[in-house]
Structures are given as C-alpha cells and as structure tokens.
Design a protein around this motif. Structure first.
Motif, PDB file in Angstrom:
ATOM      1  N   UNK A  16       0.888  -1.050   0.066  1.00 13.52           N
ATOM      2  CA  UNK A  16      -0.019  -0.043  -0.062  1.00 13.52           C
ATOM      3  C   UNK A  16       0.681   1.424   0.033  1.00 13.52           C
ATOM      4  N   UNK A  17       0.380   2.469  -0.218  1.00 12.72           N
ATOM      5  CA  UNK A  17       1.129   3.825  -0.269  1.00 12.72           C
ATOM      6  C   UNK A  17       1.655   3.866   1.076  1.00 12.72           C
ATOM      7  N   UNK A  18       0.849   3.483   2.338  1.00 15.19           N
ATOM      8  CA  UNK A  18       1.494   3.607   3.678  1.00 15.19           C
ATOM      9  C   UNK A  18       2.640   2.649   3.845  1.00 15.19           C
ATOM     10  N   UNK A  29      15.396   6.783   4.063  1.00 15.02           N
ATOM     11  CA  UNK A  29      14.904   7.889   3.169  1.00 15.02           C
ATOM     12  C   UNK A  29      13.597   8.346   4.027  1.00 15.02           C
ATOM     13  N   UNK A  30      13.881   9.236   5.089  1.00 15.12           N
ATOM     14  CA  UNK A  30      13.218   9.821   6.008  1.00 15.12           C
ATOM     15  C   UNK A  30      12.087  10.901   5.696  1.00 15.12           C
ATOM     16  N   UNK A  31      12.431  11.609   4.703  1.00 15.43           N
ATOM     17  CA  UNK A  31      11.660  12.593   4.145  1.00 15.43           C
ATOM     18  C   UNK A  31      10.205  12.190   3.207  1.00 15.43           C
ATOM     19  N   UNK A  32      10.379  10.705   3.001  1.00 15.93           N
ATOM     20  CA  UNK A  32       9.161  10.558   2.227  1.00 15.93           C
ATOM     21  C   UNK A  32       7.671  10.333   3.042  1.00 15.93           C
ATOM     22  N   UNK A  33       6.726  10.941   2.449  1.00 19.75           N
ATOM     23  CA  UNK A  33       5.415  10.751   3.203  1.00 19.75           C
ATOM     24  C   UNK A  33       4.449  10.223   2.055  1.00 19.75           C
ATOM     25  N   UNK A  34       3.236  10.007   2.765  1.00 16.78           N
ATOM     26  CA  UNK A  34       2.055   9.596   1.807  1.00 16.78           C
ATOM     27  C   UNK A  34       2.030  10.435   0.840  1.00 16.78           C
ATOM     28  N   UNK A  36       4.195  12.625  -0.602  1.00 16.81           N
ATOM     29  CA  UNK A  36       5.294  12.267  -1.556  1.00 16.81           C
ATOM     30  C   UNK A  36       5.004  11.068  -2.544  1.00 16.81           C
ATOM     31  N   UNK A  37       4.793  10.127  -2.028  1.00 18.27           N
ATOM     32  CA  UNK A  37       4.624   8.731  -2.834  1.00 18.27           C
ATOM     33  C   UNK A  37       3.327   9.013  -3.889  1.00 18.27           C
ATOM     34  N   UNK A  38       2.112   9.808  -3.363  1.00 20.78           N
ATOM     35  CA  UNK A  38       0.953  10.135  -3.983  1.00 20.78           C
ATOM     36  C   UNK A  38       1.392  10.914  -5.460  1.00 20.78           C
ATOM     37  N   UNK A  39       2.076  12.059  -5.009  1.00 22.99           N
ATOM     38  CA  UNK A  39       2.718  13.296  -5.863  1.00 22.99           C
ATOM     39  C   UNK A  39       3.608  12.374  -7.135  1.00 22.99           C
ATOM     40  N   UNK A  40       4.483  11.293  -6.672  1.00 21.87           N
ATOM     41  CA  UNK A  40       5.185  10.597  -7.462  1.00 21.87           C
ATOM     42  C   UNK A  40       4.331   9.643  -8.498  1.00 21.87           C
ATOM     43  N   UNK A  41       3.230   9.146  -8.142  1.00 23.08           N
ATOM     44  CA  UNK A  41       2.544   8.615  -8.801  1.00 23.08           C
ATOM     45  C   UNK A  41       1.788   9.443  -9.790  1.00 23.08           C
ATOM     46  N   UNK A  42       1.414  10.575  -9.198  1.00 20.16           N
ATOM     47  CA  UNK A  42       0.568  11.531 -10.164  1.00 20.16           C
ATOM     48  C   UNK A  42       1.578  12.052 -11.426  1.00 20.16           C
ATOM     49  N   UNK A  43       2.866  12.098 -11.002  1.00 26.28           N
ATOM     50  CA  UNK A  43       3.619  12.622 -11.861  1.00 26.28           C
ATOM     51  C   UNK A  43       4.255  11.599 -12.875  1.00 26.28           C
ATOM     52  N   UNK A  44       3.782  10.294 -12.766  1.00 27.05           N
ATOM     53  CA  UNK A  44       4.306   9.040 -13.425  1.00 27.05           C
ATOM     54  C   UNK A  44       5.591   8.720 -13.265  1.00 27.05           C
ATOM     55  N   UNK A  45       6.051   9.193 -12.041  1.00 24.76           N
ATOM     56  CA  UNK A  45       7.452   8.921 -11.574  1.00 24.76           C
ATOM     57  C   UNK A  45       7.512   7.467 -10.924  1.00 24.76           C
TER      58      UNK A  45
END
Length: 84
Positions: A16-18, A29-34, A36-45
């Motif tokens: 899951x994203x969490x 990689x402590x700066x990653x948040x939910x 951050x993950x969702x933005x990377x998905x939206x940007x197709x990264x």
C-alpha cells in the motif's frame, strides 16, 4: 505485529502507499510521506497498480523510484545575476 511475508516476490504489487512510506523510512529515506508517494504516482515517476480499486506498489518499483531521485549534482534554483 504484521502478517508474515513468506517468500515474497519483490516484483509483485503488494505494498500500500503507507507500506511504501515505511519501506522508504526503513532504508533511511525519512522525508518520504504519503503525499510524496502520491505526487510521484501522479507525475508518473512511480508506477502503481490498481487491484480491487486500491493502489498497490511493488518493492522493485519503489526501489527504482528511490534510486531515480538521487541528484548527480546540486543545481541551485536561483543563479545570481540571471533572471528567473
């Protein structure tokens, strides 16, 4: 205590994203948040799979995404004397 993971295939989209956030934190990689993950998905990264209408990520894809975020060299956003 979570469910046991026996012979888990890192190519299968089971996270899951969490769980992906926790996976990143476990690797330092402590700066990653939910967000951050969702933005990377939206940007197709970061590739995501929809399984039963829920976002699932593979360990391999999350690892590749983490590696892709490494900067080869720092590039300042503002260079003095240059219009932005």
């Amino acid at each position: 205590m979570g469910k046991p993971q026996l012979n888990r295939d890192p190519a299968m989209p089971t996270m899951s994203v969490e769980e992906a956030v926790l996976f990143c934190h476990e690797r330092g990689v402590d700066l990653v948040t939910v967000s951050t993950i969702k933005m990377a998905i939206r940007k197709r990264e970061l590739r995501r799979h929809l399984i039963s209408n829920r976002i699932r990520l593979s360990e391999n894809d999350v690892r590749s995404w983490i590696e892709s975020t490494a900067e080869a060299a720092f590039i300042p956003r503002h260079i003095p004397g240059r219009a932005s």
